[in-house]
Design an enzyme around this catalytic site. Structure first.
Site, PDB file in Angstrom:
ATOM      1  N   GLN A 145      27.566  93.030  18.943  1.00 56.23           N
ATOM      2  CA  GLN A 145      27.932  94.172  18.106  1.00 56.23           C
ATOM      3  C   GLN A 145      29.216  94.850  18.593  1.00 56.23           C
ATOM      4  OE1 GLN A 145      26.575  95.370  15.270  1.00 56.23           O
ATOM      5  NE2 GLN A 145      28.028  97.088  15.212  1.00 56.23           N
ATOM      6  N   HIS A 190      30.249  86.878  30.693  1.00 56.31           N
ATOM      7  CA  HIS A 190      29.695  88.039  31.380  1.00 56.31           C
ATOM      8  C   HIS A 190      28.282  88.290  30.855  1.00 56.31           C
ATOM      9  CE1 HIS A 190      30.549  90.211  27.692  1.00 56.31           C
ATOM     10  NE2 HIS A 190      31.837  89.929  27.792  1.00 56.31           N
ATOM     11  N   ASP A 200      32.090  93.626  18.905  1.00 51.18           N
ATOM     12  CA  ASP A 200      33.102  93.233  17.921  1.00 51.18           C
ATOM     13  C   ASP A 200      32.515  93.435  16.526  1.00 51.18           C
ATOM     14  OD1 ASP A 200      35.276  92.121  19.681  1.00 51.18           O
ATOM     15  OD2 ASP A 200      33.597  90.906  20.349  1.00 51.18           O
ATOM     16  N   GLY A 224      27.063  90.283  28.758  1.00 52.46           N
ATOM     17  CA  GLY A 224      26.938  90.376  27.307  1.00 52.46           C
ATOM     18  C   GLY A 224      26.747  89.013  26.672  1.00 52.46           C
ATOM     19  N   HIS A 225      27.560  88.029  27.103  1.00 52.48           N
ATOM     20  CA  HIS A 225      27.402  86.665  26.597  1.00 52.48           C
ATOM     21  C   HIS A 225      26.030  86.097  26.970  1.00 52.48           C
ATOM     22  CE1 HIS A 225      31.979  86.663  27.124  1.00 52.48           C
ATOM     23  NE2 HIS A 225      31.799  86.499  25.828  1.00 52.48           N
ATOM     24  N   GLY A 238      34.903  82.140  26.523  1.00 51.59           N
ATOM     25  CA  GLY A 238      34.750  81.891  27.946  1.00 51.59           C
ATOM     26  C   GLY A 238      34.915  83.130  28.797  1.00 51.59           C
ATOM     27  N   TYR A 239      35.020  82.894  30.090  1.00 50.39           N
ATOM     28  CA  TYR A 239      34.961  83.913  31.123  1.00 50.39           C
ATOM     29  C   TYR A 239      33.746  84.808  30.858  1.00 50.39           C
ATOM     30  CZ  TYR A 239      36.816  85.711  35.383  1.00 50.39           C
ATOM     31  OH  TYR A 239      36.961  86.014  36.717  1.00 50.39           O
ATOM     32  N   SER A 246      33.251  93.286  28.664  1.00 54.66           N
ATOM     33  CA  SER A 246      34.307  92.508  28.019  1.00 54.66           C
ATOM     34  C   SER A 246      34.951  91.607  29.056  1.00 54.66           C
ATOM     35  CB  SER A 246      35.365  93.433  27.412  1.00 54.66           C
ATOM     36  OG  SER A 246      36.516  92.706  27.017  1.00 54.66           O
TER      37      SER A 246
END
Length: 281
Positions: free
Chosen positions: A148, A34, A150, A36-37, A31-32, A185
């Protein structure tokens, strides 16, 4: 977009999609959300008939003294963002739903989890692989998308998926960065303006390493030295690790050859940030 909070309802929905011959793309998150998600969601939307996103702040992957309690949570905000990316289902189970009373089963990938984040966060990857394995069994996706950023997590999940014969294709998606180079992040919201500026030292150190590699440098000790010097020049930065490893097996190398991962974990103030770069020589 449909919000599902129970495992039974999520599994029933997934079975219905399979019966109708639809493919499911899955993006697991804490969650939260951004950009990237959202990039992962758009990739899933392009490739699959249905897209499921999970939001679950997994207590198993947080150690003592880490930021589980204060990890940012905003389901209303996340729902709006997921819907804007074309998500069909938002799966948001509770901790009690995922780990009911009497739960005692865990998934543990060895070797790949011993270094990098695994060395400084004992038990972290056991929590990650346990929850991802459960989510794969609940959502039953055809394809799952991971960032990537992580990189070690991505390698560990690929290993778990292969070793356990899980019928899921795991796709890694390149790091999404802010305009100034900071890797996106959810934890970036913790940073003060001064810390936010200091955090740029991670991407700056990686850029310096890339320059050296493009100039012919192959000695890992030399590269680590330059990266370390770059980071320690920033007063607010404290290094957790600077590692150069084989990108598939996450094992240390002495000379760059094949596909390698340069991975960093650095504390900026109280916040631990990670970044990395894959190089192929």
């Amino acid at each position: 977009m449909r919000l599902i909070e129970s495992i039974r309802e999520m599994t029933a929905w997934s079975r219905e999609q399979a019966r109708e011959g639809r493919t499911i793309g899955f993006v697991p998150t804490m969650g939260y959300l951004h950009e990237g998600h959202l990039t992962l969601m758009r990739r899933a939307r392009e490739a699959c008939d249905r897209v499921v996103v999970s939001i679950f702040v997994n207590p198993l992957q947080f150690g003592a003294g880490e930021d589980f309690a204060e990890y940012p949570r905003d389901l209303i905000r996340d729902s709006r963002l997921a819907e804007s990316a074309g998500v069909d289902v938002l799966f948001a189970p509770s901790a009690r739903e995922m780990y009911p009373k009497g739960y005692h089963t865990f998934v543990d990938v060895e070797r790949l989890t011993e270094g990098l984040c695994g060395a400084s966060r004992p038990g972290h990857f056991r929590g990650v692989t346990t929850v991802v394995c459960k989510l794969f069994n609940i959502v039953r996706p055809d394809v799952a998308y991971f960032g990537q950023k992580d990189a070690q997590q991505l390698a560990v999940i690929r290993r778990m998926t292969e070793d356990l014969n899980l019928p899921v294709s795991v796709v890694g998606v390149p790091i999404v960065r802010e305009a100034d180079g900071l890797a996106m992040s959810s934890r970036n919201v913790y940073l003060s303006p001064q810390e936010r500026q200091a955090a740029l030292v991670l991407s700056r150190a990686l850029a310096r390493a890339r320059e050296l590699i493009e100039g012919g440098e192959r000695d890992v000790a030399r590269l680590r030295q330059i990266i370390t010097e770059t980071i320690t020049a920033e007063p607010l930065a404290a290094i957790d690790y600077v590692s150069i490893v084989d990108n598939r097996f996450i094992q240390p190398v002495e000379t760059l050859a094949g596909e390698c991962l340069i991975a960093l974990a650095v504390r900026i103030g109280k916040r631990r940030l990670i970044d990395n770069m894959v190089v192929e020589v």
